[in-house]
Design an enzyme around this catalytic site. Structure first.
Site, short mmCIF file in Angstrom:
data_model
loop_
_atom_site.label_atom_id
_atom_site.label_comp_id
_atom_site.label_asym_id
_atom_site.label_seq_id
_atom_site.Cartn_x
_atom_site.Cartn_y
_atom_site.Cartn_z
N ASP A 145 0.65 -1.31 0.02
CA ASP A 145 0.02 0.02 -0.16
C ASP A 145 0.83 1.31 -0.11
O ASP A 145 2.14 1.20 0.10
CB ASP A 145 -0.89 0.12 1.14
CG ASP A 145 -2.35 0.60 0.94
OD1 ASP A 145 -2.33 1.73 0.13
OD2 ASP A 145 -3.48 0.02 1.15
N GLY B 193 4.35 1.16 -1.65
CA GLY B 193 4.30 1.36 -3.13
C GLY B 193 2.86 1.70 -3.53
O GLY B 193 2.06 1.59 -2.98
N PHE C 224 0.07 0.43 -6.44
CA PHE C 224 0.07 -0.48 -7.31
C PHE C 224 0.18 0.05 -8.82
O PHE C 224 -0.14 -0.80 -9.89
CB PHE C 224 -0.88 -1.43 -7.00
CG PHE C 224 -2.16 -0.78 -6.61
CD1 PHE C 224 -2.90 -0.28 -7.52
CD2 PHE C 224 -2.57 -0.97 -5.23
CE1 PHE C 224 -4.34 0.19 -7.07
CE2 PHE C 224 -3.91 -0.46 -5.01
CZ PHE C 224 -4.77 0.02 -5.89
N HIS D 274 -13.55 -1.61 -7.69
CA HIS D 274 -14.85 -0.77 -7.66
C HIS D 274 -14.56 0.63 -7.64
O HIS D 274 -15.44 1.37 -7.67
CB HIS D 274 -15.78 -1.46 -6.53
CG HIS D 274 -15.54 -0.95 -5.06
ND1 HIS D 274 -16.39 -1.13 -4.16
CD2 HIS D 274 -14.36 -0.56 -4.55
CE1 HIS D 274 -15.71 -0.71 -2.86
NE2 HIS D 274 -14.66 -0.34 -3.27
N ASP D 275 -13.35 0.89 -7.33
CA ASP D 275 -12.79 2.55 -7.17
C ASP D 275 -12.94 2.98 -8.27
O ASP D 275 -12.88 4.37 -8.43
CB ASP D 275 -11.58 2.67 -6.32
CG ASP D 275 -11.82 2.46 -4.72
OD1 ASP D 275 -12.97 2.39 -4.33
OD2 ASP D 275 -10.82 1.83 -4.13
N ASN E 54 -23.08 4.70 -3.27
CA ASN E 54 -21.91 5.15 -2.46
C ASN E 54 -20.57 5.44 -3.39
O ASN E 54 -20.01 6.31 -3.35
CB ASN E 54 -21.79 4.24 -1.32
CG ASN E 54 -20.78 4.98 -0.12
OD1 ASN E 54 -21.05 6.27 0.04
ND2 ASN E 54 -19.63 4.56 0.03
N GLN F 251 -18.65 9.07 -3.81
CA GLN F 251 -17.29 9.02 -3.20
C GLN F 251 -16.17 8.67 -4.19
O GLN F 251 -15.03 8.98 -3.90
CB GLN F 251 -17.47 7.80 -2.09
CG GLN F 251 -16.22 8.19 -0.99
CD GLN F 251 -16.48 6.93 0.28
OE1 GLN F 251 -17.29 6.08 0.18
NE2 GLN F 251 -15.49 7.51 1.05
#
Length: 285
Positions: free
Chosen positions: A151, A175, A177, A195-196, A242, A246
């Site tokens: 991360d 890091g 990704f 899903h982001d 959401n 977001q």
């Protein structure tokens, strides 16, 4: 206060006994398990994030629907050109988000990491693994596998500061990704990551991982899966709304994930529904 407590009795968060004409209120076992901050199954951090961050964002849902984009700038006055600069816009906000993710995998982690038998994969990298909560579930379920959380540097720093456990068998590596060198692994976990983002960016990441995988290696995608007929589950549909307020992404059906995996080069794809909030898709090279 009495009316609030009575409403909580109605939804079984609080119990009540009448003694000598007085109402005596106490927490139920469910409340003690999921709402008490000290409980190992506590959802306290999840509730704080939902009330302080997600609830205000939903106040601009109408604008999100009209504009088709997230509402960080309108809600918090912070640009979302770089999505996780907005999500992690302060140390306090980053810690609240990490608490949310930690709570999620304390509840659903075991089910998603055992949806498939991952024991053949001896090296596991959890990309965007945040606090390490899901990685710990992998390590518990597959003690012969080495598990690494990969991360952003500031996330790893915060995880080591606030979420390390005395008996940890997982490791952390810093890091990005999308741009950094990703460590070699037999299987990569993408839990609440795909899903982001929009599909093009997801395929870009999946292609990176496909190029790193040896034959027989793969990716485990963990998300709230929609039904193919788009008639549910309701929770996944709410999650997708959401994502609108977001992020840049959305929740998807299994066939949409299969399409992205196929575009990235993964040929053997399977889905497992857990009956919980999150499901699993395995793609193998």
């Amino acid at each position: 206060m009495e009316r609030l407590l009575d409403a909580l009795v109605g939804i079984e968060i609080v119990d009540v006994e009448k003694t000598d004409g007085k109402a005596l209120y106490s927490s139920t076992d469910v409340a003690n398990l999921y709402l008490a901050k000290a409980s190992p199954k506590s959802l306290f951090d999840m509730i704080i994030y939902q009330s302080k961050t997600i609830y205000p964002l939903w106040g601009n849902m109408a604008d999100a629907v009209r504009e088709g984009k997230n509402q960080y700038e309108k809600t918090f006055g912070h640009s979302s050109d770089e999505l996780f600069e907005a999500v992690y816009r302060s140390e306090d906000e980053m810690q609240k988000f990490m608490g949310l993710m930690n709570s999620t995998w304390v509840i659903d982690g075991h089910d998603v990491v055992t949806a498939f038998d991952l024991s053949p994969f001896k090296t596991v990298v959890d990309l965007g693994g945040c606090t390490g909560a899901l990685a710990r579930e992998v390590s518990k379920a597959y003690p012969d596998s080495s598990v690494t959380v990969f991360d952003l540097p500031k996330v790893v720093e915060m995880a080591k500061k606030h979420y390390l456990e005395a008996d940890d068998t997982i490791s952390f590596q810093e890091g990005d990704f999308f741009s950094s060198e990703i460590p070699a692994a037999d299987v990569y976990i993408l839990a609440r990551i795909i899903h982001d983002w929009k599909e093009e960016k997801c395929v870009q990441l999946l292609k990176r991982l496909h190029s790193l995988c040896q034959p027989g290696g793969g990716v485990l995608i963990v998300e709230a899966l929609l039904f193919e007929n788009k008639r549910g589950p309701v929770m996944a549909q709410i999650f997708s709304l959401n994502m609108l307020v977001q992020t840049e992404g959305k929740e998807r059906t299994p066939s949409e994930y299969f399409r992205m995996l196929s575009a990235a080069g993964f040929k053997d794809t399977q889905v497992r529904r857990t009956g919980k909030s999150y499901d699993a898709i395995l793609g193998v090279k």
